[in-house]
Design a protein around this motif. Structure first.
Motif, PDB file in Angstrom:
ATOM      1  N   ILE C 106       1.027  -1.379   0.405  1.00  0.00           N
ATOM      2  CA  ILE C 106       0.178  -0.093   0.193  1.00  0.00           C
ATOM      3  C   ILE C 106       0.577   1.020   0.128  1.00  0.00           C
ATOM      4  O   ILE C 106       0.659   2.093  -0.928  1.00  0.00           O
ATOM      5  CB  ILE C 106      -1.039  -0.146   1.389  1.00  0.00           C
ATOM      6  N   SER C 107       2.190   1.034   0.817  1.00  0.00           N
ATOM      7  CA  SER C 107       2.458   2.484   1.361  1.00  0.00           C
ATOM      8  C   SER C 107       3.154   3.133  -0.482  1.00  0.00           C
ATOM      9  O   SER C 107       3.265   4.269  -0.872  1.00  0.00           O
ATOM     10  CB  SER C 107       3.894   1.982   2.344  1.00  0.00           C
ATOM     11  N   LEU C 108       4.301   1.429  -0.586  1.00  0.00           N
ATOM     12  CA  LEU C 108       4.613   2.009  -1.978  1.00  0.00           C
ATOM     13  C   LEU C 108       4.480   2.077  -3.411  1.00  0.00           C
ATOM     14  O   LEU C 108       3.938   3.461  -4.281  1.00  0.00           O
ATOM     15  CB  LEU C 108       5.266   0.657  -2.425  1.00  0.00           C
ATOM     16  N   GLY C 109       2.204   1.520  -2.963  1.00  0.00           N
ATOM     17  CA  GLY C 109       1.598   2.144  -4.219  1.00  0.00           C
ATOM     18  C   GLY C 109       1.558   3.238  -4.258  1.00  0.00           C
ATOM     19  O   GLY C 109       1.004   4.407  -5.307  1.00  0.00           O
ATOM     20  N   VAL C 110       0.899   3.962  -3.312  1.00  0.00           N
ATOM     21  CA  VAL C 110       0.286   5.088  -3.133  1.00  0.00           C
ATOM     22  C   VAL C 110       1.257   5.876  -3.298  1.00  0.00           C
ATOM     23  O   VAL C 110       1.397   7.207  -4.131  1.00  0.00           O
ATOM     24  CB  VAL C 110      -0.170   5.750  -1.690  1.00  0.00           C
ATOM     25  N   GLY C 111       2.502   5.857  -2.942  1.00  0.00           N
ATOM     26  CA  GLY C 111       3.830   6.596  -2.980  1.00  0.00           C
ATOM     27  C   GLY C 111       3.861   6.736  -4.597  1.00  0.00           C
ATOM     28  O   GLY C 111       4.586   8.161  -5.326  1.00  0.00           O
ATOM     29  N   VAL C 112       4.236   5.506  -5.102  1.00  0.00           N
ATOM     30  CA  VAL C 112       4.540   5.860  -6.757  1.00  0.00           C
ATOM     31  C   VAL C 112       3.665   6.687  -7.174  1.00  0.00           C
ATOM     32  O   VAL C 112       4.002   7.745  -8.164  1.00  0.00           O
ATOM     33  CB  VAL C 112       4.693   3.945  -6.181  1.00  0.00           C
ATOM     34  N   MET C 113       1.901   6.127  -7.288  1.00  0.00           N
ATOM     35  CA  MET C 113       1.300   6.493  -7.845  1.00  0.00           C
ATOM     36  C   MET C 113       1.200   7.959  -7.826  1.00  0.00           C
ATOM     37  O   MET C 113       1.151   9.089  -8.877  1.00  0.00           O
ATOM     38  CB  MET C 113      -0.326   5.486  -7.037  1.00  0.00           C
ATOM     39  N   SER C 114       0.694   8.696  -6.592  1.00  0.00           N
ATOM     40  CA  SER C 114       0.927   9.960  -6.537  1.00  0.00           C
ATOM     41  C   SER C 114       2.449  10.507  -7.287  1.00  0.00           C
ATOM     42  O   SER C 114       2.550  11.654  -8.165  1.00  0.00           O
ATOM     43  CB  SER C 114       1.694  10.236  -5.559  1.00  0.00           C
ATOM     44  N   GLY C 115       3.653  10.427  -7.131  1.00  0.00           N
ATOM     45  CA  GLY C 115       4.673   9.984  -8.020  1.00  0.00           C
ATOM     46  C   GLY C 115       4.883  10.070  -9.363  1.00  0.00           C
ATOM     47  O   GLY C 115       4.849  10.784 -10.526  1.00  0.00           O
ATOM     48  N   VAL C 116       4.037   8.923  -9.795  1.00  0.00           N
ATOM     49  CA  VAL C 116       3.645   9.400 -11.164  1.00  0.00           C
ATOM     50  C   VAL C 116       2.838  10.634 -12.059  1.00  0.00           C
ATOM     51  O   VAL C 116       3.058  11.011 -13.010  1.00  0.00           O
ATOM     52  CB  VAL C 116       2.928   7.446 -11.990  1.00  0.00           C
ATOM     53  N   VAL C 170      -5.974  11.553  -0.466  1.00  0.00           N
ATOM     54  CA  VAL C 170      -4.349  11.266   0.499  1.00  0.00           C
ATOM     55  C   VAL C 170      -3.183  11.443  -1.520  1.00  0.00           C
ATOM     56  O   VAL C 170      -2.668  12.430  -1.037  1.00  0.00           O
ATOM     57  CB  VAL C 170      -4.046  10.380   0.679  1.00  0.00           C
ATOM     58  N   ILE C 171      -3.714  10.928  -2.331  1.00  0.00           N
ATOM     59  CA  ILE C 171      -3.329  11.520  -3.262  1.00  0.00           C
ATOM     60  C   ILE C 171      -2.889  12.494  -4.063  1.00  0.00           C
ATOM     61  O   ILE C 171      -1.970  12.749  -4.391  1.00  0.00           O
ATOM     62  CB  ILE C 171      -3.714   9.692  -4.551  1.00  0.00           C
ATOM     63  N   ILE C 172      -3.960  12.268  -3.823  1.00  0.00           N
ATOM     64  CA  ILE C 172      -3.872  14.385  -4.996  1.00  0.00           C
ATOM     65  C   ILE C 172      -3.040  15.019  -3.806  1.00  0.00           C
ATOM     66  O   ILE C 172      -2.487  16.375  -4.350  1.00  0.00           O
ATOM     67  CB  ILE C 172      -5.817  14.277  -4.480  1.00  0.00           C
ATOM     68  N   SER C 238       7.073   8.434   3.059  1.00  0.00           N
ATOM     69  CA  SER C 238       7.031   9.308   3.970  1.00  0.00           C
ATOM     70  C   SER C 238       6.293   9.872   4.413  1.00  0.00           C
ATOM     71  O   SER C 238       5.659  10.311   5.689  1.00  0.00           O
ATOM     72  CB  SER C 238       8.710   9.540   4.709  1.00  0.00           C
ATOM     73  N   LEU C 239       5.505  10.971   3.975  1.00  0.00           N
ATOM     74  CA  LEU C 239       4.929  12.672   3.770  1.00  0.00           C
ATOM     75  C   LEU C 239       3.409  10.983   4.853  1.00  0.00           C
ATOM     76  O   LEU C 239       2.479  11.761   5.344  1.00  0.00           O
ATOM     77  CB  LEU C 239       4.941  13.020   2.812  1.00  0.00           C
ATOM     78  N   GLU C 240       3.371  10.197   3.457  1.00  0.00           N
ATOM     79  CA  GLU C 240       1.926   9.086   3.315  1.00  0.00           C
ATOM     80  C   GLU C 240       1.739   8.758   4.903  1.00  0.00           C
ATOM     81  O   GLU C 240       1.050   8.973   5.428  1.00  0.00           O
ATOM     82  CB  GLU C 240       1.851   8.153   2.505  1.00  0.00           C
ATOM     83  N   ALA C 241       2.746   8.437   4.935  1.00  0.00           N
ATOM     84  CA  ALA C 241       2.936   7.234   6.516  1.00  0.00           C
ATOM     85  C   ALA C 241       3.023   8.448   7.538  1.00  0.00           C
ATOM     86  O   ALA C 241       2.217   7.884   8.582  1.00  0.00           O
ATOM     87  CB  ALA C 241       4.794   7.000   6.807  1.00  0.00           C
ATOM     88  N   THR C 242       3.138   9.512   7.690  1.00  0.00           N
ATOM     89  CA  THR C 242       2.931  10.701   9.061  1.00  0.00           C
ATOM     90  C   THR C 242       1.657  10.807   8.853  1.00  0.00           C
ATOM     91  O   THR C 242       1.534  10.665   9.583  1.00  0.00           O
ATOM     92  CB  THR C 242       4.132  11.897   8.136  1.00  0.00           C
TER      93      THR C 242
END
Ligand SMILES: Nc1ncnc2c1ncn2[C@@H]1O[C@H](COP(=O)(O)OP(=O)(O)OP(=O)(O)O)[C@@H](O)[C@H]1O
Ligand code: SF4
Ligand SMILES: [Mg+2]
Lengths: 325, 332, 307
Positions: C106-116, C170-172, C238-242
């Protein structure tokens, strides 16, 4: 000098005005202001009364002026939860947050500068490389998790330090502070260090880079040629030069310390305005959120102003250039 | 120390830079003496090792450089044997140095008075701040800075390059040193000030017995100021002797090239002219004489290192084929 | 000695065999041992994240399989049906190792998706700024500057407070926090490239604007984008985790590493250190390895440092 201050002051006023507009638009256009500012549990009559009070039935530009007018009078709405002026609540919690942020700032300098200068003096030593590796790690560590681990080790396992709250406070100039009592200090230590962690890494990097550069400068060699002791060369000639970038960056980072204290305050149950914000987010206490945002914008702008002035005091070149204009 | 011990006696000094690209022998077997009250001119092309010689004497060679061998005897004592703290006590006190680049030598964030007072108090903590300030003011006046009281409270960036260099010179004078190493101190100054500084320097040496090493490109300066001249090339002193002798009758091919001299003419007042060819990179100097690639008289013998000889009395040179016949034409 | 000789002969016999840019890139990257280790670790983490449902010892969110009797077990204890809980269990009896595998996903998914998404939006805006210049450029860069002068956490909190909770929100928020970095990066390198001759040549040939942008500008902006992309993805994770830890990020139905740590916080004071310790370590390793890979990429891709 005063020309310089006045010009900076005017810039600051403009930024605050722009940001107030953004917060206003955020509240009124992106979100529904009735939702944002009126207690969802209020009945219809109450809602209509507040809509009239807030001027929500008028055109947008009038509303904005109204919002600004109210803000000037310190009225940013009442907290749904506490039933008190949101601004007043924020201001009450402000000293705790500022104490935390200042302590963290101090720690960042007191810990970061010596390590950074040391690493900059002998960049290839193993000890210096260890310091730099530590600072890279410091950049990657999630602050909130480190806070938890600190609590686990120092509060739960070793029982040395308390894990929550501010401890005993004393009042100076009408402001409650923790750092003047032993108990308060023991409460302050962990949260401040936690908040400082990222900035310590930052200061180490800045100080190291600055020192490495300064050590190659002719003025350091000349200081040695004058027969100054190594201590004086480092503590006066090198340090005074690297303190300019360090103080500037740290000053600008003070705002981010206040923002990040949201996390640290939650972990350590530190009763500052960051904790208030998180609670407000949970309770959908929107006036508090709006008040917090306006407050933090103001804080940011003031900090930038102070840093600019401080910078001009520290670096004679900037001061005189500006005065000459 | 007997009365005829020279103030400075440098013997076979070698300072090498151990860089990634190889070893640069910036100073490679330099010997010369500076008597009490004597002014020695050190001349040579850019990169010939003049500044490094100066820094080696005061023990401030930057890494990757290191003094690898030799002696630097100051009033009889070898400075290379001194501990760091003993050396510090001499620096800026008995031996002062003025740096080449006036824009960079003063610390930009410290006031001039701070930088002057600390020089005095680093060597004598008993001097009161007020006394130190008074001495600083006198020193500024001595180098021709107007309104020294005001200038003391200024920051370096408020001075022009020439003014900064005068401040640096004033700092060097503060503790009345026995030896001043001046690395092209007057290059940044205009002609009248240059004359004034040179006059002051000469007066200082005559009156107080201060010795001086004057590093420069400008032969006119050395001609009017120095007692002795050392000509450096590729990290070595190729010719040295009394100033008039050397300028009138240079015997080393390089010195002759420098002077561009026609025998019989008075060469004083000439500036260095560029000798054809490139100054060699110190990283790949040829075996033997460093000047061989550019030397009109070079032959197979020059592939070995020429030792120091005295072809004429009072003259030391490193060359296998010195110009001893005074009427010989250059390049013949 | 013999190696060198062999190499020379090989070159002499087959002069076509020159290092391709990719080979050179790989060998430059491999110069630093730590970066190689970081890369391997990162690949491992990505593998775990993708295949979590298949490689996890248990399914921590299958209520039928999670037993409350297994709750709060120390790392290394065996469950009643013989499964070993290598990292212990949480207060609901879920295997922590499995939870971490799912959390990474989940963490990686959200991070990468938002990054892309941020990369696409940010690059487009940056290109527009660089390409059209003038007022558009000034306006965009002023917005970028103002946003970057506020710390990411604050911007995220403001957005969350306006938008509300939820995965999409969160992704937005993460996208809006990041886009400015990409925009600035792309604009910077696009401005450099813009002044080069071949763009002039391409413009002269009257190629369509789109073609210029995608054929010429994009490929040259890529190296800095890759570097910023790695660093920003680490930030986003890191931000999502926070945010999740603060309870204003992902909902509990999406238990990312941040939420796992938050869960552990509740029981930590009673001595159950492992419940938030191990997810934190997983988070730390993820972020550090991404940062190390990013650092080395920066050194390798930086044209100024190239020999
Ligand atoms: N920090 C250093 N690292 C490597 N080599 C150095 C360093 N400093 C000096 N050198 C070497 O020493 C040589 C002599 O330098 P030096 O500064 O003494 O020349 P100079 O005679 O003073 O020239 P100029 O007239 O330009 O000041 C240089 O050519 C260089 O090769
Ligand atoms: S030794 Fe030979 S090369 Fe060197 S200066 Fe003398 S003649 Fe020329
Ligand atoms: Mg020099």
């Amino acid at each position: 000098m005063s020309v310089f201050i006045i010009r900076r002051l005017m810039q600051s006023v403009i930024v605050v005005a722009v940001m107030s507009l953004i917060v206003f638009v955020g509240v009124n256009v992106v979100g529904d202001p009735v939702d944002m500012l009126i207690n969802p549990e209020a009945d219809q009559a109450e809602i209509e009364r507040v809509i009239r009070d807030l001027g929500l039935d008028r055109p947008l530009h009038e509303q904005y002026l109204y919002f600004v007018g109210n803000a000037f009078e310190g009225d940013l709405g009442k907290s749904f939860v506490f039933g008190e002026s949101a601004l007043k609540l924020i201001v009450q919690r402000m000293p705790a947050t500022f104490e935390l942020a200042f302590s963290a700032l101090l720690m960042a300098i007191v810990i970061g500068v010596p390590f950074g200068v040391y690493a900059g003096m002998r960049p290839n030593a193993i000890s210096s490389r260890t310091i730099m590796a530590g600072s890279i790690l410091g950049f990657s560590l999630p602050t909130f998790w480190v806070g938890l681990m600190m609590i686990m080790v120092f509060a739960v396992m070793l029982g040395w330090l308390p894990s929550t709250g501010r401890g005993d406070t004393v009042e100076i100039f009408g402001i409650e502070v923790s750092f003047l009592t032993a108990d308060g200090l023991s409460h302050l230590l962990m949260p401040a260090l936690n908040l400082a962690l990222l900035k310590i890494s930052l200061v180490i990097r800045l100080a190291r880079a600055g020192t490495r550069e300064a050590m190659h400068q002719d003025y350091v060699k000349f200081a040695r040629a004058k027969g100054l002791s190594e201590t004086r060369v480092i503590l006066v000639h090198v340090l005074k030069n690297i303190m300019i970038p360090v103080v500037t960056v740290l000053g600008l980072e003070f705002g981010s310390l206040i923002a990040f204290s949201v996390v640290t305050e939650t972990v350590f149950a530190w009763p500052g305005m960051g904790k208030l914000l998180i609670d407000a987010l949970h309770n959908l206490d929107r006036p508090i959120i709006v008040a917090y945002l306006m407050m933090i914008v103001l804080v940011f702008v003031i900090i930038n102003l102070i840093v600019d002035i401080f910078y001009s005091v520290l670096d004679p070149r900037v001061r005189l250039k500006d005065a000459g204009q | 120390m007997t009365s005829d011990t020279p103030t400075l006696d440098v013997r076979d000094l070698k300072t090498h830079f151990f860089t990634k690209a190889g070893v640069a022998r910036a100073v490679d077997g330099v010997s010369f003496t500076v008597g009490k009250g004597e002014v020695v001119g050190l001349v040579g092309e850019s990169g010939s090792g003049k500044s490094v010689t100066g820094f080696s004497i005061i023990g401030l060679v930057d890494p990757p450089g290191r003094v690898v061998s030799g002696e630097v005897r100051f009033k009889g004592q070898n400075l290379l044997d001194l501990k760091a703290e003993q050396m510090r006590k001499l620096r800026g006190n008995r031996i002062a140095m003025i740096f080449q680049d006036p824009m960079m030598t003063l610390n930009p964030v410290l006031r001039v008075d701070t930088q002057m007072v600390e020089t005095i108090r680093a060597h004598d903590a008993s001097v009161s701040k007020a006394d130190a300030l008074a001495r600083a003011r006198d020193a500024l006046g001595q180098v021709g800075i107007p309104a020294p009281d005001e200038r003391l409270r200024s920051y370096p960036h408020q001075f022009s390059g020439g003014m900064r260099q005068r401040v640096a010179i004033a700092i060097a004078l503060l503790n009345k040193p026995d030896l001043i190493i001046a690395d092209e101190p007057t290059t940044a100054l205009d002609v009248t000030i240059q004359g004034q500084i040179l006059y002051e320097a000469q007066k200082l040496c005559r009156e107080t017995g201060t010795s001086m090493i004057w590093i420069t490109h400008d032969l006119a300066v050395v001609a009017g100021l120095a007692d002795k001249i050392c000509v450096m090339y590729g990290g070595r002193i190729v010719e040295q002797g009394l100033i008039d002798d050397v300028l009138d009758h240079p015997v080393h091919p390089y010195t002759r090239g420098l002077l561009g001299s026609v025998p019989g003419h008075n060469t004083r007042g000439h500036r260095l002219y560029q000798i054809p060819g490139m100054a060699p990179s110190l990283l790949n100097l040829p075996e033997g004489c460093a000047f061989q690639a550019r030397c009109p008289k070079a032959d197979d013998a020059c592939k070995a290192l020429p030792h120091i000889t005295n072809p004429v009395p009072g003259r030391e040179i490193r060359c296998f084929h010195p110009h001893l016949d005074q009427d010989e034409e250059i390049g013949a | 000695m013999s190696d060198a000789a062999e190499q020379t002969t090989a070159h002499a016999v087959d002069p076509v065999k020159v290092e391709t840019p990719l080979q050179r890139f790989v060998s430059d990257y491999a110069d630093n041992k730590i970066s190689v280790v970081a890369f391997i670790v990162l690949v491992g983490i990505i593998f775990i994240a993708i295949f979590a449902p298949w490689i996890s010892p248990t399914d921590p969110y299958d209520l039928a399989k999670v037993s409350i009797f297994d709750s709060k077990l120390e790392p290394g204890t065996k469950s009643m049906d013989g499964v070993t809980f290598w990292l212990g269990t949480d207060s609901a009896g879920r295997d922590l190792l499995s939870s971490i595998f799912y959390g990474l996903r989940i963490s990686l998914g959200v991070g990468v998706m938002s990054g892309v998404i941020a990369l696409c939006i940010g690059s487009a805006i940056g290109l527009i700024a660089a390409y059209y210049g003038g007022r558009i450029d000034t306006l965009i860069m002023r917005i970028v500057d103002i946003q970057l002068s506020f710390p990411a956490i604050l911007v995220a909190l403001i957005l969350i407070s306006v938008l509300g909770k939820g995965v999409d929100k969160v992704i937005i928020a993460l996208v809006l926090v990041q886009w400015a970095y990409y925009a600035r990066t792309v604009r910077g390198s696009a401005l450099v490239e813009r002044n080069k001759e071949y763009i002039e040549a391409a413009t002269c040939l009257a190629l369509g604007n789109n073609r210029i942008v995608f054929r010429h500008l994009m490929p040259n902006c890529l190296p800095p984008l890759i570097v910023v992309g790695t660093v920003q993805t680490a930030h986003a994770i890191s931000l999502e985790a926070t945010l999740s830890f603060l309870g204003v990020g992902l909902p509990i139905t999406e238990p990312s590493l941040g939420l796992l740590i938050a869960n552990g916080f509740e029981v930590m004071l009673s001595g159950l250190y492992w419940v938030s310790f191990f997810p934190g370590i997983a988070l730390l390793i993820t972020i550090v390895s991404i940062n190390l890979v990013g650092d080395q990429l920066r050194d390798v891709l930086n044209p100024r440092l190239q020999k």
